[in-house]
Design a protein around this motif. Structure first.
Motif, PDB file in Angstrom:
ATOM      1  N   UNK A  61     -37.864   9.499   7.560  1.00  0.00           N
ATOM      2  CA  UNK A  61     -37.980   8.202   8.210  1.00  0.00           C
ATOM      3  C   UNK A  61     -36.660   7.625   8.684  1.00  0.00           C
ATOM      4  N   UNK A  62     -35.579   7.897   7.957  1.00  0.00           N
ATOM      5  CA  UNK A  62     -34.267   7.411   8.379  1.00  0.00           C
ATOM      6  C   UNK A  62     -33.882   8.039   9.726  1.00  0.00           C
ATOM      7  N   UNK A  63     -34.080   9.339   9.839  1.00  0.00           N
ATOM      8  CA  UNK A  63     -33.760  10.023  11.092  1.00  0.00           C
ATOM      9  C   UNK A  63     -34.693   9.588  12.217  1.00  0.00           C
ATOM     10  N   UNK A  64     -35.973   9.361  11.886  1.00  0.00           N
ATOM     11  CA  UNK A  64     -36.928   8.918  12.892  1.00  0.00           C
ATOM     12  C   UNK A  64     -36.577   7.528  13.417  1.00  0.00           C
ATOM     13  N   UNK A  65     -36.130   6.637  12.532  1.00  0.00           N
ATOM     14  CA  UNK A  65     -35.748   5.292  12.963  1.00  0.00           C
ATOM     15  C   UNK A  65     -34.613   5.359  13.978  1.00  0.00           C
ATOM     16  N   UNK A  66     -33.619   6.197  13.691  1.00  0.00           N
ATOM     17  CA  UNK A  66     -32.507   6.349  14.629  1.00  0.00           C
ATOM     18  C   UNK A  66     -32.987   6.929  15.956  1.00  0.00           C
ATOM     19  N   UNK A  67     -33.928   7.854  15.888  1.00  0.00           N
ATOM     20  CA  UNK A  67     -34.490   8.466  17.097  1.00  0.00           C
ATOM     21  C   UNK A  67     -35.253   7.435  17.927  1.00  0.00           C
ATOM     22  N   UNK A  68     -36.061   6.611  17.249  1.00  0.00           N
ATOM     23  CA  UNK A  68     -36.838   5.573  17.947  1.00  0.00           C
ATOM     24  C   UNK A  68     -35.905   4.587  18.636  1.00  0.00           C
ATOM     25  N   UNK A  69     -34.834   4.231  17.961  1.00  0.00           N
ATOM     26  CA  UNK A  69     -33.897   3.238  18.486  1.00  0.00           C
ATOM     27  C   UNK A  69     -33.280   3.663  19.819  1.00  0.00           C
ATOM     28  N   UNK A  70     -33.144   4.972  20.043  1.00  0.00           N
ATOM     29  CA  UNK A  70     -32.497   5.457  21.263  1.00  0.00           C
ATOM     30  C   UNK A  70     -33.325   5.186  22.514  1.00  0.00           C
ATOM     31  N   UNK A  71     -34.654   5.081  22.358  1.00  0.00           N
ATOM     32  CA  UNK A  71     -35.495   4.989  23.554  1.00  0.00           C
ATOM     33  C   UNK A  71     -36.529   3.867  23.530  1.00  0.00           C
ATOM     34  N   UNK A  72     -36.623   3.136  22.427  1.00  0.00           N
ATOM     35  CA  UNK A  72     -37.635   2.074  22.335  1.00  0.00           C
ATOM     36  C   UNK A  72     -37.026   0.803  21.753  1.00  0.00           C
ATOM     37  N   UNK A  73     -37.473  -0.331  22.272  1.00  0.00           N
ATOM     38  CA  UNK A  73     -36.927  -1.616  21.847  1.00  0.00           C
ATOM     39  C   UNK A  73     -37.805  -2.315  20.812  1.00  0.00           C
TER      40      UNK A  73
END
Length: 231
Positions: A61-73
């Motif tokens: 989940x930590x890595x997914x949160x960083x991934x989401x942050x790159x393309x979604x607000x």
């Protein structure tokens, strides 16, 4: 409507969250894996908030949160069993707006979502008004739904609901509920409590044609997820 995406591999918790958020005015969908999360986002879904479990079977989940942050607000709320300070710090550093542990009540999760939406400028749906409350009559042992359909309760059902409705969405501990509902029986255990709740849920849904706002909080107890008044 304001859309919430729940990423949680525990099926019952995922369903409870989705059902509760639907009851409180949101639209909600749940997925169980990181792969499904990516598929939903790639298909064009634009959730206002993502509730994200840390320990997914195919992703962190930590890595997914960083991934989401790159393309979604969207807002990100981490919901996890990891409660150490280092885990919380890592959650915020990876992009989470709010970090909650899994024994948080459904009302707390709703409040966190609404707080986050205020901060991001999103319009949250209105909370239930007085006319949309469930009403528990302590004299007649009758529960009346927001659509004005009523159900006559047994003594055990009334004792159970009386505690839940008076706690206003807080978690009621299993041990306390068993002690209250069991009287004067001495051989009452978890199975008896779960059987009462299961029957009560079915009766509520059959008599009122509404989802039963009784949700289990795993390892802890039960909570009443809708607005309620005890008379």
């Amino acid at each position: 409507m304001t859309h919430i995406l729940i990423v949680e591999d525990e099926a019952r918790l995922r369903k409870d969250l989705a059902d509760f958020l639907e009851l409180t005015g949101f639209t909600a969908e749940g997925v169980a894996t990181a792969r499904e999360l990516r598929q939903v986002l790639e298909a064009g879904s634009s959730p206002a908030v993502i509730i994200l479990d840390v320990g997914l079977p195919d992703g962190n989940g930590f890595e997914l949160a960083a991934e989401i942050r790159k393309s979604h607000a969207c807002g990100i709320i981490m919901l996890t069993a990891l409660s150490d300070s280092d885990d919380r710090i890592r959650g915020f550093e990876s992009g989470a707006d709010i970090y909650l542990v899994k024994h948080s009540t459904l009302r707390e999760i709703e409040a966190a979502i609404r707080s986050l939406l205020r901060r991001t400028g999103e319009q949250a749906p209105a909370t239930n008004g007085a006319g949309e409350r469930w009403v528990l009559d302590g004299t007649s042992w009758v529960l009346t739904a927001p659509n004005h359909r009523s159900l006559k309760l047994t003594a055990a059902e009334f004792a159970f609901l009386n505690v839940l409705c008076r706690r206003h969405g807080e978690i009621c501990q299993r041990e306390s509920l068993m002690e209250i509902v069991a009287r004067p029986r001495s051989n009452f255990d978890n199975r008896h409590l779960d059987a009462i709740v299961s029957r009560l849920r079915r009766k509520l849904e059959d008599h009122t044609s509404l989802p039963a706002p009784i949700k289990v909080v795993y390892g802890v107890g039960y909570t009443f997820t809708a607005a309620a008044t005890v008379q």
